[in-house]
Design a protein around this motif. Structure first.
Motif, mmCIF file in Angstrom:
data_model
loop_
_atom_site.group_PDB
_atom_site.id
_atom_site.type_symbol
_atom_site.label_atom_id
_atom_site.label_comp_id
_atom_site.label_asym_id
_atom_site.label_seq_id
_atom_site.Cartn_x
_atom_site.Cartn_y
_atom_site.Cartn_z
ATOM 1 N N THR A 264 0.834 -1.205 0.000
ATOM 2 C CA THR A 264 0.000 0.000 0.000
ATOM 3 C C THR A 264 0.867 1.253 0.000
ATOM 4 N N LEU A 265 2.007 1.201 0.672
ATOM 5 C CA LEU A 265 2.956 2.324 0.646
ATOM 6 C C LEU A 265 3.426 2.594 -0.770
ATOM 7 N N TYR A 266 3.709 1.533 -1.523
ATOM 8 C CA TYR A 266 4.152 1.706 -2.919
ATOM 9 C C TYR A 266 3.069 2.401 -3.750
ATOM 10 N N VAL A 267 1.835 1.930 -3.613
ATOM 11 C CA VAL A 267 0.735 2.530 -4.392
ATOM 12 C C VAL A 267 0.503 3.971 -3.951
ATOM 13 N N ALA A 268 0.620 4.236 -2.655
ATOM 14 C CA ALA A 268 0.465 5.608 -2.160
ATOM 15 C C ALA A 268 1.544 6.512 -2.758
ATOM 16 N N PHE A 269 2.734 5.975 -2.933
ATOM 17 C CA PHE A 269 3.844 6.762 -3.488
ATOM 18 C C PHE A 269 3.599 7.081 -4.967
ATOM 19 N N ASN B 73 0.920 9.736 -6.075
ATOM 20 C CA ASN B 73 1.303 11.150 -5.902
ATOM 21 C C ASN B 73 0.194 11.975 -5.241
ATOM 22 N N PRO B 74 -0.176 11.639 -4.009
ATOM 23 C CA PRO B 74 -1.268 12.357 -3.329
ATOM 24 C C PRO B 74 -0.844 13.756 -2.878
ATOM 25 N N PHE C 44 -5.536 5.690 2.559
ATOM 26 C CA PHE C 44 -6.140 7.006 2.332
ATOM 27 C C PHE C 44 -5.322 7.807 1.319
ATOM 28 N N LEU C 45 -4.006 7.836 1.494
ATOM 29 C CA LEU C 45 -3.139 8.592 0.576
ATOM 30 C C LEU C 45 -3.149 7.977 -0.821
ATOM 31 N N ALA C 46 -3.170 6.638 -0.892
ATOM 32 C CA ALA C 46 -3.194 5.972 -2.198
ATOM 33 C C ALA C 46 -4.444 6.355 -2.980
#
Length: 412
Positions: free
Chosen positions: A167-172, A175-176, A249-251
């Motif tokens: 999920t961290l990768y997708v959030a990165f 580009n939120p 949320f960020l993703a």
């Protein structure tokens, strides 16, 4: 100089087992909260509220910490599971809690197994039912092991870490607008009380309230001498759940901010992952959904069993057998029904809505008035009691909302 006495091999092994069980308790609480509903709920609220959803997440985490700090502390000090405490306060009350958790747990476990099948389908394709049955078989195999407790702890840690990293990768890559999210976490553009209470119910409602605390008892970290460690562990578990919520949320926020319209009646979390990272994102979503689903299957089944079996070392094997039976029942109903019907889900939600206020009211009663006989004379912190009372009020509000859904369903 004489060297310090080194621990013997049995002592070192016992210490390692204790650390493993405590870490497992932390991740059991965290991963139990991160189920298929958690993923959909977070995506829907992010799409609806945008960056303002950050404030709801922050407030819900604070409330969750207040609830879990009290639950872990009271259970840890007493050395008793929640139903045992309940029966000491009001004879039969603990068995009522066990009944509510078992009924709600079975229904939601049907959804968890269905979610695992969807996760396998997103990863590799294939039949959803086969994926669900295979996942249930994996969970059962774990509890058939002679070292089921240690296997449980290690698997939950791995599942939790994998979910967060993907999920961290997708959030990165999505580009939120992080600056906007940080601003809204403190100065929100809108405040939705219903959203906050819904998040709280999804994070510490039903069996989730007691999953980590009951596993913590198995670690032996109980009594007044371990209060500090118990408090740190309870907060850590909620922070891990909150971290996963923030990453998801960020993703989704990055995708929504870029102008993508998510279908809120479909699978908005899957759409967000795919929009952010293409086909790889969809595969990643499959892994996250499967990990979230099997960890919730494990959490619901294990915790339900702990409510039905006494907390005694000689009863561990029986507890594992009951856990396996619980998974088998849920899996059989999944095969027959495909997924839990909407009506059943609403009623199970109502049961879950009752578990938190009933059980947490009992916990706070013990904290405030039964310190001498049930908490070994421990002087309970007043500030924690005050936080707990606020949590009780929110829990009863959640129950009101939950039963409002039932009355609406019945048309009354």
């Amino acid at each position: 100089m004489a060297s310090e006495k080194q621990p013997t091999i049995p002592q070192a092994a016992a210490a390692a087992s204790t650390r493993s069980a405590l870490l497992g308790a932390i991740f059991l609480m965290a991963t139990s909260a991160i189920g298929p509903g958690f993923l959909t709920q977070t995506a829907v609220f992010t799409a609806k509220h945008g960056a303002a959803f950050a404030f709801a997440i922050v407030v819900s985490i604070i409330i969750d910490i207040a609830v879990q700090m009290n639950v872990w502390r009271v259970i840890g000090l007493s050395g008793m599971r929640a139903q045992e405490l309940g029966n000491r306060v009001i004879p039969g009350f603990g068995w009522l809690m066990a009944l509510l958790i078992a009924i709600g747990g079975i229904v939601f476990n049907i959804g968890n197994i269905a979610g695992s099948g969807l996760g396998v389908n997103a990863m590799f394709g294939g039949d959803v039912k086969i994926g669900g049955v295979a996942t249930a078989a994996i969970a059962i195999a774990m509890f058939l092991s002679k070292r089921a407790g240690m296997a449980l702890d290690k698997i939950l840690v791995v599942l939790g870490v994998v979910m967060m990293l993907l999920t961290l990768y997708v959030a990165f890559v999505s580009n939120p607008p992080v600056g906007s999210a940080l601003k809204n976490a403190v100065l929100p553009e809108e405040v939705d009380v219903l959203t906050i209470t819904t998040l709280v119910g999804g994070t510490v409602g039903g069996y989730i309230t007691y999953a980590g605390a009951h596993r913590m008892l198995d670690s032996g970290q109980t009594g007044r001498e371990n209060v500090s460690q118990v408090a740190k562990s309870s907060v850590t578990g909620i922070i891990l759940t909150g971290l996963m919520r923030v990453l998801l949320f960020l993703a989704v926020l990055g995708v929504v901010a870029a102008g993508t319209q998510l279908n809120l009646k479909g699978n908005p979390a899957a759409e967000a992952f795919q929009a952010a990272a293409g086909d790889l994102g969809m595969r990643f979503f499959g892994v996250v959904l499967w990990a979230a689903s099997i960890s919730s299957v494990i959490g619901a089944s294990y915790t339900s069993a702990t409510f039905l079996i006494p907390n005694k070392p000689e009863k561990r094997r029986m507890q594992n057998i009951v856990t396996i039976v619980f998974i088998l029942i849920s899996c059989t109903l999944f095969v027959v029904l495909g997924t839990a019907p909407a009506t059943l889900m609403v009623f199970a939600g109502a049961f879950n809505g009752l578990v938190l206020p009933l059980g947490f009211t009992m916990i706070m009663f013990v904290a405030a008035f039964r310190q001498k006989d049930l908490l070994d004379g421990y002087k309970y912190p007043l500030w924690l009691i005050i936080l707990g009372v606020v949590g009780v009020a929110i829990a009863w509000w959640l129950a009101y909302i939950s039963f409002g859904g039932v009355f609406k369903l019945l048309g009354t």
